[in-house]
Design an enzyme around this catalytic site. Structure first.
Site, mmCIF file in Angstrom:
data_model
loop_
_atom_site.group_PDB
_atom_site.id
_atom_site.type_symbol
_atom_site.label_atom_id
_atom_site.label_comp_id
_atom_site.label_asym_id
_atom_site.label_seq_id
_atom_site.Cartn_x
_atom_site.Cartn_y
_atom_site.Cartn_z
ATOM 1 N N ASP A 85 -28.297 1.745 3.256
ATOM 2 C CA ASP A 85 -27.685 1.267 4.505
ATOM 3 C C ASP A 85 -28.628 1.279 5.694
ATOM 4 O OD1 ASP A 85 -27.395 4.240 4.423
ATOM 5 O OD2 ASP A 85 -26.475 3.909 6.383
ATOM 6 N N ASP A 88 -31.956 6.061 5.194
ATOM 7 C CA ASP A 88 -31.765 7.039 4.120
ATOM 8 C C ASP A 88 -31.749 6.330 2.771
ATOM 9 O OD1 ASP A 88 -29.314 5.778 4.045
ATOM 10 O OD2 ASP A 88 -28.261 7.357 5.111
ATOM 11 N N TYR A 237 -19.650 7.218 7.653
ATOM 12 C CA TYR A 237 -18.964 5.932 7.831
ATOM 13 C C TYR A 237 -17.468 6.120 7.663
ATOM 14 C CZ TYR A 237 -23.570 3.791 7.787
ATOM 15 O OH TYR A 237 -24.870 3.444 8.102
ATOM 16 N N GLU A 474 -33.463 4.351 14.367
ATOM 17 C CA GLU A 474 -33.120 4.043 12.975
ATOM 18 C C GLU A 474 -32.647 2.600 12.822
ATOM 19 O OE1 GLU A 474 -30.831 6.089 9.175
ATOM 20 O OE2 GLU A 474 -30.175 6.622 11.194
#
Length: 496
Positions: A85, A88, A237, A474
């Protein structure tokens, strides 16, 4: 007399300069804007850096290698493929499905402006949908929704190629439902089925048949996947907005893909009428309303008038000078919604601005926010301003797309980008070994994740370029997916 001669002889130059600066001030299409075609190509190329599974021979981001080849084995199924995603090494299907829906929507609306990049866009979509088909069909009455234990994964700083953390498999079932993740997966499959309808009819039919089954599962077994899966998806999430918005969104996409009135009848029973000023992987209300409003604006179908009104209420909450605006803007002109990964909201909302403008222009339609008249140009200009800011037209002159422009982030929060590749360092780095050498260092990342758009600047237009500051540094698939459509529109409208 001599002075007069010089003025006369140089007046064509003066006229040219006057003309040049006038065009710049007026936003001339061929002058004074970023190279949108280059940005479009890179925004799609980024997805290759997020690939999980066995990489194809045409892989262009060559510092990545095969990874996650045993994904699904703990549940005795094949769940290889799909995307990590963000920075990571976890596959979270909820944001991955939203990513796929937005890539598909962008391709449907702006594919004719993509030029050769449409093939790259289709490949990026298919990498996800091949995985989703496995997730939806491997086991009866089960939808697999993720691979990789997020808690243990986040305790490591290692390349995806070196993963030694638990590749736990997560699913929703008839007894542990997840209407949100199922509704979004159905939306992704239905939207993608339209992308492939002409170029690969057989694959398109498979996508649509799978979408129908997954949507039926979402409608029949109601519940939030956060409640069923707990710490496997929260706080990463969580479905904070509940699942009603995904049922609306999924049904809207099935309706667009099939014209089956049962989906229209279903979505009208949902009562998903909450006002909203945001659009993201979590909250789909605004996107569903814009998608459904298309029927009124483009096809003059009055059954969708209420969705058009709700879409315009959303736009009035975004536009800066609207009396009902609830959206902040930085001094440099960037929309600012939330401190953590703000650009995800900017790109998603920018997609809706661009696309609603497209629908409005089809019938030369305008609407009002109080006493402020809104035309398609109003929305397009705001969308362009947001895209231009991301691409470097901001107080720091910083492009927030990696590898685009002269000045871009060099220390992004991304494991694979920050650790030497297997080609340059074949030996594995352990779970903990990456932190001191590659996470906490101020050295630039050794691998450039071309096209990645990161969380972005703070509310003061500041950006420290600090790898440990994940909120701002990120990247994520859903940040990029939403900007592909607006970039395609701009690439097709402004020559470079």
């Amino acid at each position: 007399m001599g002075m007069g001669k010089r003025v006369t002889s140089s007046s064509p130059c003066l006229l040219f300069l006057f003309f040049f600066f006038s065009l710049v001030l007026l936003g001339c299409p061929s002058l004074g804007h970023p190279n949108y075609k280059d940005a479009l190509a890179k925004s799609i190329l980024f997805f290759q850096g997020q690939r999980s599974g066995r990489l194809p021979t045409g892989q262009q981001i060559t510092w990545r290698s095969n990874s996650g080849l045993s994904d699904g084995s703990l549940a005795h199924v094949d769940l290889t493929g799909g995307y990590y995603d963000a920075g990571d090494n976890v596959k979270f299907n909820f944001p991955m499905a939203y990513t796929t829906t937005m890539l598909s929507w962008g391709t449907l609306e702006y594919g004719k402006r993509m030029g050769p990049e449409i093939q790259s866009a289709r490949a990026a979509i298919r990498w996800a949908t091949d995985y989703f088909i496995k997730c939806a069909t491997a086991t009866p009455n089960t939808l697999y929704v993720g691979v990789g234990d997020p808690t243990t994964d986040h305790k490591c700083w290692e390349r995806p190629e070196d993963m030694d953390t638990a590749r736990t498999v997560y699913s929703v079932t008839t007894s542990k439902p997840g209407s949100d993740v199922a509704g979004e997966t159905a939306a992704a499959l239905a939207a993608a089925s339209m992308v492939f309808r002409k170029v690969d009819p057989k694959y398109s039919r498979l996508l649509l048949a799978t979408a129908k089954k997954v949507m039926q599962f979402a409608m029949q077994y109601r519940g939030a996947y956060s409640d069923s899966l707990g710490s496997a998806v929260c706080p990463f999430y969580c479905s904070y907005s509940g699942y009603k918005d995904e049922l609306l969104w999924g049904a809207a996409w099935l309706w667009r893909a099939t014209n089956d009135a049962s989906y229209l009848n279903f979505l009208k029973t949902l009562g998903a009428n909450d006002a909203t000023d945001i659009f993201s992987w979590d909250n789909k209300l605004a996107g569903a309303r814009v998608l459904l409003a298309r029927r009124t604006l483009v096809d003059n179908d009055k059954r969708f008038e209420s969705f058009k009104q709700q879409a315009e209420d959303f736009m009035c909450r975004i536009i800066p000078n609207s009396p009902s605006s609830s959206t902040s803007y930085t001094q440099g002109g960037l929309m600012f919604k939330l401190a953590e990964s703000n650009l995800q909201y900017v790109t998603s909302i920018t997609f809706l601005l661009s696309t609603y403008a497209k629908y409005m222009s089809a019938s030369k339609y305008t609407f009002n926010c109080g006493n402020v008249k809104v035309s398609s140009s109003t929305l397009r200009n705001l969308a362009k301003q947001q895209v231009d800011y991301i691409l470097g037209e901001n107080p720091l002159k910083m492009s927030y797309m990696v590898g685009f422009g002269a000045n871009f982030p060099k220390r992004i929060h991304h494991r694979g980008s920050s650790i030497p590749s297997k080609a340059s360092h074949p030996q594995a780095f352990g779970c903990d070994n990456g932190f001191q050498s590659f996470f906490y260092t101020s050295n630039p990342n050794p691998n450039t994740l071309i096209g990645a758009i990161i969380g972005g600047p703070n509310q003061s237009d500041g950006f420290p370029d600090d790898r440990t500051d994940y909120s701002h540094s990120e990247p994520a698939t859903y940040i990029n997916a939403a900007i592909v459509g607006p970039l395609a529109y701009l690439a097709g409208s402004y020559s470079s």
